[in-house]
Design a protein around this motif. Sequence first.
Motif, PDB file in Angstrom:
ATOM      1  N   GLY A 144       9.205  -3.827  -3.543  1.00  0.00           N
ATOM      2  CA  GLY A 144       8.234  -4.773  -4.088  1.00  0.00           C
ATOM      3  C   GLY A 144       8.470  -5.058  -5.560  1.00  0.00           C
ATOM      4  O   GLY A 144       9.408  -4.560  -6.195  1.00  0.00           O
ATOM      5  N   ARG A 199      12.650  -7.468   0.171  1.00  0.00           N
ATOM      6  CA  ARG A 199      12.419  -6.904   1.502  1.00  0.00           C
ATOM      7  C   ARG A 199      13.758  -6.550   2.132  1.00  0.00           C
ATOM      8  O   ARG A 199      14.818  -6.939   1.618  1.00  0.00           O
ATOM      9  CB  ARG A 199      11.653  -7.895   2.378  1.00  0.00           C
ATOM     10  CG  ARG A 199      12.421  -9.154   2.730  1.00  0.00           C
ATOM     11  CD  ARG A 199      11.508 -10.284   3.083  1.00  0.00           C
ATOM     12  NE  ARG A 199      10.860 -10.811   1.879  1.00  0.00           N
ATOM     13  CZ  ARG A 199      10.016 -11.831   1.898  1.00  0.00           C
ATOM     14  NH1 ARG A 199       9.692 -12.419   3.028  1.00  0.00           N
ATOM     15  NH2 ARG A 199       9.473 -12.259   0.763  1.00  0.00           N
ATOM     16  N   HIS A 246      10.519   2.769  -2.858  1.00  0.00           N
ATOM     17  CA  HIS A 246       9.138   2.896  -2.398  1.00  0.00           C
ATOM     18  C   HIS A 246       8.162   2.691  -3.559  1.00  0.00           C
ATOM     19  O   HIS A 246       8.524   2.841  -4.731  1.00  0.00           O
ATOM     20  CB  HIS A 246       8.910   4.273  -1.785  1.00  0.00           C
ATOM     21  CG  HIS A 246       9.765   4.547  -0.591  1.00  0.00           C
ATOM     22  ND1 HIS A 246       9.489   4.050   0.662  1.00  0.00           N
ATOM     23  CD2 HIS A 246      10.914   5.252  -0.459  1.00  0.00           C
ATOM     24  CE1 HIS A 246      10.410   4.432   1.513  1.00  0.00           C
ATOM     25  NE2 HIS A 246      11.296   5.168   0.867  1.00  0.00           N
ATOM     26  N   PRO A 247       6.928   2.343  -3.243  1.00  0.00           N
ATOM     27  CA  PRO A 247       5.915   2.257  -4.298  1.00  0.00           C
ATOM     28  C   PRO A 247       5.808   3.569  -5.064  1.00  0.00           C
ATOM     29  O   PRO A 247       5.989   4.651  -4.494  1.00  0.00           O
ATOM     30  CB  PRO A 247       4.628   1.950  -3.516  1.00  0.00           C
ATOM     31  CG  PRO A 247       5.100   1.274  -2.268  1.00  0.00           C
ATOM     32  CD  PRO A 247       6.403   1.927  -1.924  1.00  0.00           C
ATOM     33  N   LEU A 284      -4.972  -2.598  -0.184  1.00  0.00           N
ATOM     34  CA  LEU A 284      -3.953  -2.425   0.845  1.00  0.00           C
ATOM     35  C   LEU A 284      -3.967  -3.593   1.815  1.00  0.00           C
ATOM     36  O   LEU A 284      -5.020  -4.145   2.132  1.00  0.00           O
ATOM     37  CB  LEU A 284      -4.206  -1.128   1.614  1.00  0.00           C
ATOM     38  CG  LEU A 284      -3.758   0.182   0.952  1.00  0.00           C
ATOM     39  CD1 LEU A 284      -4.253   1.362   1.769  1.00  0.00           C
ATOM     40  CD2 LEU A 284      -2.254   0.214   0.840  1.00  0.00           C
ATOM     41  N   SER A 285      -2.800  -3.949   2.313  1.00  0.00           N
ATOM     42  CA  SER A 285      -2.708  -4.972   3.347  1.00  0.00           C
ATOM     43  C   SER A 285      -2.378  -4.303   4.673  1.00  0.00           C
ATOM     44  O   SER A 285      -1.806  -3.196   4.716  1.00  0.00           O
ATOM     45  CB  SER A 285      -1.608  -5.990   3.000  1.00  0.00           C
ATOM     46  OG  SER A 285      -0.331  -5.391   3.061  1.00  0.00           O
ATOM     47  N   GLU A 331      -0.178  -5.324   6.729  1.00  0.00           N
ATOM     48  CA  GLU A 331       1.279  -5.320   6.860  1.00  0.00           C
ATOM     49  C   GLU A 331       1.890  -4.105   6.171  1.00  0.00           C
ATOM     50  O   GLU A 331       2.847  -3.505   6.681  1.00  0.00           O
ATOM     51  CB  GLU A 331       1.870  -6.609   6.273  1.00  0.00           C
ATOM     52  CG  GLU A 331       1.604  -7.857   7.080  1.00  0.00           C
ATOM     53  CD  GLU A 331       0.176  -8.383   6.925  1.00  0.00           C
ATOM     54  OE1 GLU A 331      -0.231  -9.234   7.724  1.00  0.00           O
ATOM     55  OE2 GLU A 331      -0.530  -7.911   5.993  1.00  0.00           O
ATOM     56  N   GLU A 332       1.337  -3.722   5.025  1.00  0.00           N
ATOM     57  CA  GLU A 332       1.847  -2.551   4.302  1.00  0.00           C
ATOM     58  C   GLU A 332       1.596  -1.282   5.100  1.00  0.00           C
ATOM     59  O   GLU A 332       2.451  -0.388   5.169  1.00  0.00           O
ATOM     60  CB  GLU A 332       1.175  -2.462   2.935  1.00  0.00           C
ATOM     61  CG  GLU A 332       1.759  -1.394   2.029  1.00  0.00           C
ATOM     62  CD  GLU A 332       1.141  -1.405   0.644  1.00  0.00           C
ATOM     63  OE1 GLU A 332       1.506  -0.535  -0.165  1.00  0.00           O
ATOM     64  OE2 GLU A 332       0.283  -2.274   0.380  1.00  0.00           O
ATOM     65  N   ARG A 365       4.063  -1.160   8.024  1.00  0.00           N
ATOM     66  CA  ARG A 365       5.425  -0.813   7.609  1.00  0.00           C
ATOM     67  C   ARG A 365       5.537   0.680   7.302  1.00  0.00           C
ATOM     68  O   ARG A 365       6.504   1.329   7.678  1.00  0.00           O
ATOM     69  CB  ARG A 365       5.816  -1.635   6.380  1.00  0.00           C
ATOM     70  CG  ARG A 365       7.263  -1.436   5.938  1.00  0.00           C
ATOM     71  CD  ARG A 365       7.694  -2.527   4.975  1.00  0.00           C
ATOM     72  NE  ARG A 365       7.020  -2.419   3.696  1.00  0.00           N
ATOM     73  CZ  ARG A 365       7.486  -1.711   2.662  1.00  0.00           C
ATOM     74  NH1 ARG A 365       8.626  -1.054   2.779  1.00  0.00           N
ATOM     75  NH2 ARG A 365       6.839  -1.677   1.528  1.00  0.00           N
ATOM     76  N   LYS A 366       4.533   1.221   6.607  1.00  0.00           N
ATOM     77  CA  LYS A 366       4.575   2.633   6.241  1.00  0.00           C
ATOM     78  C   LYS A 366       4.474   3.521   7.478  1.00  0.00           C
ATOM     79  O   LYS A 366       5.167   4.549   7.570  1.00  0.00           O
ATOM     80  CB  LYS A 366       3.447   2.946   5.261  1.00  0.00           C
ATOM     81  CG  LYS A 366       3.538   4.322   4.625  1.00  0.00           C
ATOM     82  CD  LYS A 366       4.804   4.472   3.798  1.00  0.00           C
ATOM     83  CE  LYS A 366       4.784   3.599   2.577  1.00  0.00           C
ATOM     84  NZ  LYS A 366       5.974   3.798   1.721  1.00  0.00           N
ATOM     85  N   LEU A 389      -0.137   5.688   1.055  1.00  0.00           N
ATOM     86  CA  LEU A 389      -0.661   4.320   0.965  1.00  0.00           C
ATOM     87  C   LEU A 389      -1.572   4.134  -0.237  1.00  0.00           C
ATOM     88  O   LEU A 389      -1.623   3.049  -0.819  1.00  0.00           O
ATOM     89  CB  LEU A 389      -1.409   3.973   2.251  1.00  0.00           C
ATOM     90  CG  LEU A 389      -0.516   3.755   3.488  1.00  0.00           C
ATOM     91  CD1 LEU A 389      -1.363   3.792   4.752  1.00  0.00           C
ATOM     92  CD2 LEU A 389       0.231   2.435   3.389  1.00  0.00           C
TER      93      LEU A 389
END
Length: 452
Positions: free
Chosen positions: A153, A250, A275-276, A359-360, A362-363, A366-367, A450
């Motif tokens: 990201g 991505r 990663h975040p 948070l979304s 989609e996130e 994915r996680k 997350l």
Amino acid sequence: MTHETWGQVREELIKRVGRHNYTTWIEPLKLSQLKNGVARFEVPTIFFGDWVQRNYGDHIRTQLTSAGAPVDRLEFAVGTAAPVAARPAPMKTAPKPPRPRVSEEELPGAPLDARFTFDSFVVGKPNELAHAAARRVAEGGPVTFNPLFLYGGVGLGKTHLMHAIAHELQARRPDLRVLYLSAEQFMYRFVQALRERQIMDFKELFRSVDVLMVDDVQFIAGKDSTQEEFFHTFNALVDANKQIVISADRAPGEIKDMEDRIKSRLQCGLVVDLHPTDYELRLGILQQKADFYRSQYRGLVLADGVLEFLAHRITTNVRVLEGALTRLFAFASLVGREITLDLAQDCLADILRSSDRKLSIEEIQRKVAEHYNVRLSDLIGPKRLRSIARPRQVAMYLSKQLTPRSLPEIGRRFGGRDHTTIMHGVRKIEELMTTDSQLADDLQLLRRLLQG
């Protein structure tokens, strides 16, 4: 015009075009003659003169005129060769003779940020693999993976690592021709070459480098002609054992409108996800930045707990985190106050509000897919295998717990499922949590990942 006057013009050009561009394109120019409104310069190569004419000709003419030497036209000559005159329109390009290997000065790369080095990159668990891979490429020797594909990201360090690789290669292996640019710049050079009928020059330029680094490659998705040329350039460099480093926001397989053959090529090397940031990494970044600012703002006192507070609250990305600390030190120096927790909350109120974790779905998907090692398409698809159904229910549960989305909306994000299916998945996980210790541990770990 005297050399002293030309020196004054050059000083003004530094302000107009920037130090890096000046050093690369203006400083090598040698004013040989100024007569009848024509300024003639000696340049290293024909390409060099043509580039300066297109990109900096107007700046040079303006500054010469301001210095009292009105100029209508610029001409560029290589040594004793005939001059390359200004063209009335870009389409009218003088034919160029075949050139030998492109010289270093001709590489139209983007400027490198001196701040972005390996020394200034803070390594933590979320980025340690990306850092190690970048270090390996930066050694300049043969590598077993090509290309190196970095993705993640905004503000997670992709561009920092790419600049660091370029800096390190230039220091370790000055013989290598390293070209760093964004995908947007690649497309611009390609379109410009098409418009000016210089496509062979473009091919020669980009295929003569030893290391090609392209940032934000997702930008060329959907642009068919640019993708075609990028594909052929990619293949030519790989076949010649030249190193390629790519970044995107991505993974290759998730870039929409990117040709499958390009996705396949991008996936054939090492694909690394940044990663975040976690709390420890954010705190390390803040501590490094604070040490730097202490030397700039001598006398300022930073109270205990401020950096920990910022690392906990600002979880969006590193740029926002560093920007907050920059503002805090600047504000404290202006008002002459100690940097306390109260001052930080007052000074950064807007950043703290906007940085509240959102948070979304989609996130979360994915996680969860990464944690259980299943494909994202399977997680939201129709398959009912237990190895997929249980991670899917975990993702449903976390989506309900960690986002404000309604059950029907969550259902739409899981392949158009009915809200009753989501409700069943949530209840199933709630039941299993009390008896399945492994599932409870998984949920705790995923929550921590997350929520930063």
